[in-house]
Enzyme design. Structure first.
Site, short mmCIF file in Angstrom:
data_model
loop_
_atom_site.label_atom_id
_atom_site.label_comp_id
_atom_site.label_asym_id
_atom_site.label_seq_id
_atom_site.Cartn_x
_atom_site.Cartn_y
_atom_site.Cartn_z
N GLY A 31 0.81 -1.22 0.00
CA GLY A 31 0.00 0.00 0.00
C GLY A 31 0.84 1.26 0.00
N HIS A 34 2.32 4.58 -4.99
CA HIS A 34 2.96 5.71 -5.67
C HIS A 34 3.25 5.29 -7.12
CE1 HIS A 34 6.61 3.39 -5.14
NE2 HIS A 34 6.39 3.34 -3.85
N GLY A 36 5.69 4.08 -8.62
CA GLY A 36 6.32 2.75 -8.82
C GLY A 36 5.27 1.65 -8.86
N HIS A 37 4.35 1.67 -7.91
CA HIS A 37 3.27 0.68 -7.90
C HIS A 37 2.40 0.82 -9.14
CE1 HIS A 37 3.93 1.34 -3.41
NE2 HIS A 37 4.13 0.05 -3.54
N GLN A 61 7.98 -9.20 7.61
CA GLN A 61 9.16 -8.69 6.92
C GLN A 61 9.73 -7.43 7.57
OE1 GLN A 61 6.88 -8.21 3.16
NE2 GLN A 61 8.13 -6.39 2.84
N GLY A 147 8.82 -4.90 -8.85
CA GLY A 147 9.66 -3.79 -9.28
C GLY A 147 11.14 -4.09 -9.16
N ASP A 150 13.32 -3.11 -5.95
CA ASP A 150 13.72 -4.07 -4.93
C ASP A 150 14.37 -5.26 -5.65
OD1 ASP A 150 12.26 -3.03 -2.27
OD2 ASP A 150 11.00 -2.64 -4.00
N SER A 185 9.27 5.76 -3.37
CA SER A 185 9.16 4.78 -2.28
C SER A 185 8.12 5.26 -1.29
CB SER A 185 10.51 4.65 -1.58
OG SER A 185 10.34 4.02 -0.31
N SER A 186 7.42 4.31 -0.69
CA SER A 186 6.43 4.67 0.33
C SER A 186 7.10 5.35 1.51
CB SER A 186 5.70 3.41 0.82
OG SER A 186 5.15 2.72 -0.27
P1 AMP Z 1 6.07 -2.34 -1.57
O1 AMP Z 1 4.69 -1.80 -1.45
O2 AMP Z 1 7.14 -1.39 -1.15
O3 AMP Z 1 6.21 -3.72 -0.95
O4 AMP Z 1 6.33 -2.55 -3.12
C1 AMP Z 1 5.44 -3.32 -3.89
C2 AMP Z 1 6.03 -3.51 -5.25
O5 AMP Z 1 6.25 -2.24 -5.88
C3 AMP Z 1 7.40 -4.22 -5.23
O6 AMP Z 1 7.46 -5.15 -6.30
C4 AMP Z 1 8.35 -3.08 -5.42
O7 AMP Z 1 9.57 -3.48 -6.03
C5 AMP Z 1 7.56 -2.18 -6.36
N1 AMP Z 1 8.10 -0.82 -6.31
C6 AMP Z 1 8.24 -0.02 -5.21
N2 AMP Z 1 8.85 1.14 -5.54
C7 AMP Z 1 9.11 1.07 -6.87
C8 AMP Z 1 9.74 1.94 -7.82
N3 AMP Z 1 10.23 3.13 -7.46
N4 AMP Z 1 9.84 1.53 -9.10
C9 AMP Z 1 9.35 0.32 -9.48
N5 AMP Z 1 8.76 -0.54 -8.65
C10 AMP Z 1 8.64 -0.19 -7.36
#
Ligand code: AMP
Length: 289
Positions: A31, A34, A36-37, A61, A147, A150, A185-186
């Protein structure tokens, strides 16, 4: 758009979509969505499947209880983003739904999980693998979108899916940056204006490493040293690690050949940030040095 909290209901909706001949595309998230998501959701949409997004802040995690409690959870905003982006189903389970009587089984990819971020966040990737394995079993996607931001997580999840013969394609999607270069990033919401300016040293150093590789630099040690030096010179930036590795095995490289991942983690104030540059098929592009 359907929003469901129950595993039983996800399974039912996914079964219905399959009966209609749809393939299932899955974007797991924690959640605070942004750009990236959104890029992952758009990749899933572009493939034309039934798009499932999960929103679950996975306690397993987090190695730091305060980080877990403080993690942003703007569910209403997230649902708006998902609606706008044409998501078919959001799975937003409560903690009790995912781990009703505490975790017992753990999925672990040893070795790859203990290097880089794993060295600073013990158990983190075990928590990731365990929840991703559970989510794959719940959603049963054809394709799951992760993404490259990570990059270590992506390599580990790919390895897990291959080792366990999970019938899912794990697809990597490009890292998305804000216009100033900072990887979205969140956790960026934690940065003060000053910290955000300081944080730019990270993307700057890594993008310079990328330029160096494109320019023909093949000495992994030199690449890592240059990034370390730049980060050491940056005020208010504390380096955790700089790694130059094979993006699939995460093995350290001495010499860059076909594929290379230059990754780093830093702390700016109390915020931990990761970033990387990934280059593939260098042999085909040529390049000297
Ligand atoms: P998270 O919510 O941080 O667990 O991220 C969920 C998914 O979004 C993961 O596969 C991350 O790698 C991807 N993600 C987060 N930030 C970015 C970004 N800046 N660019 C591309 N993918 C992202």
């Amino acid at each position: 758009m359907m929003v469901v909290e129950r595993i039983r209901e996800v399974r039912q909706r996914v079964r219905e979509a399959r009966t209609q001949g749809r393939r299932i595309g899955f974007v797991p998230t924690m959640g605070a969505l942004h750009a990236g998501h959104v890029s992952l959701i758009r990749a899933a949409r572009a493939d034309g499947g039934f798009v499932v997004v999960s929103i679950f802040v996975n306690p397993a995690q987090f190695d730091d209880g305060r980080d877990l409690e403080a993690y942003p959870r703007p569910l209403e905003d997230d649902l708006e983003v998902c609606t706008r982006e044409g998501v078919d189903l959001v799975f937003a389970p409560k903690r009790e739904e995912m781990c009703p009587d505490g975790p017992k089984t753990t999925v672990r990819v040893p070795g790859m999980s203990e290097t880089m971020c794993g060295a600073f966040r013990p158990g983190h990737f075990d928590g990731v693998c365990t929840v991703v394995a559970k989510l794959f079993a719940i959603v049963q996607p054809d394709v799951a979108y992760f993404g490259e931001k990570d990059a270590q997580q992506l390599a580990i999840v790919r390895r897990m899916a291959a080792d366990l013969n999970l019938p899912v394609e794990v697809r990597g999607c490009p890292l998305i940056r804000d216009t100033d270069g900072l990887a979205t990033s969140s956790r960026n919401v934690y940065l003060s204006d000053q910290d955000r300016r300081r944080a730019l040293a990270l993307s700057r150093a890594l993008l310079e490493a990328r330029d160096a590789v494109v320019g023909g630099e093949r000495d992994a040690g030199k690449l890592a040293d240059a990034v370390r030096r730049q980060l050491a010179d940056a005020e208010g930036v504390e380096t955790e690690y700089v790694a130059v590795v094979d993006p699939d095995t995460l093995d350290d490289l001495e010499c860059v050949a076909e594929n290379v991942l230059v990754a780093a983690a830093v702390r700016v104030g109390t915020t931990r940030l990761i970033d990387n540059v990934l280059l593939r098929d260098l042999g085909e592009r040529g390049g000297g040095g």
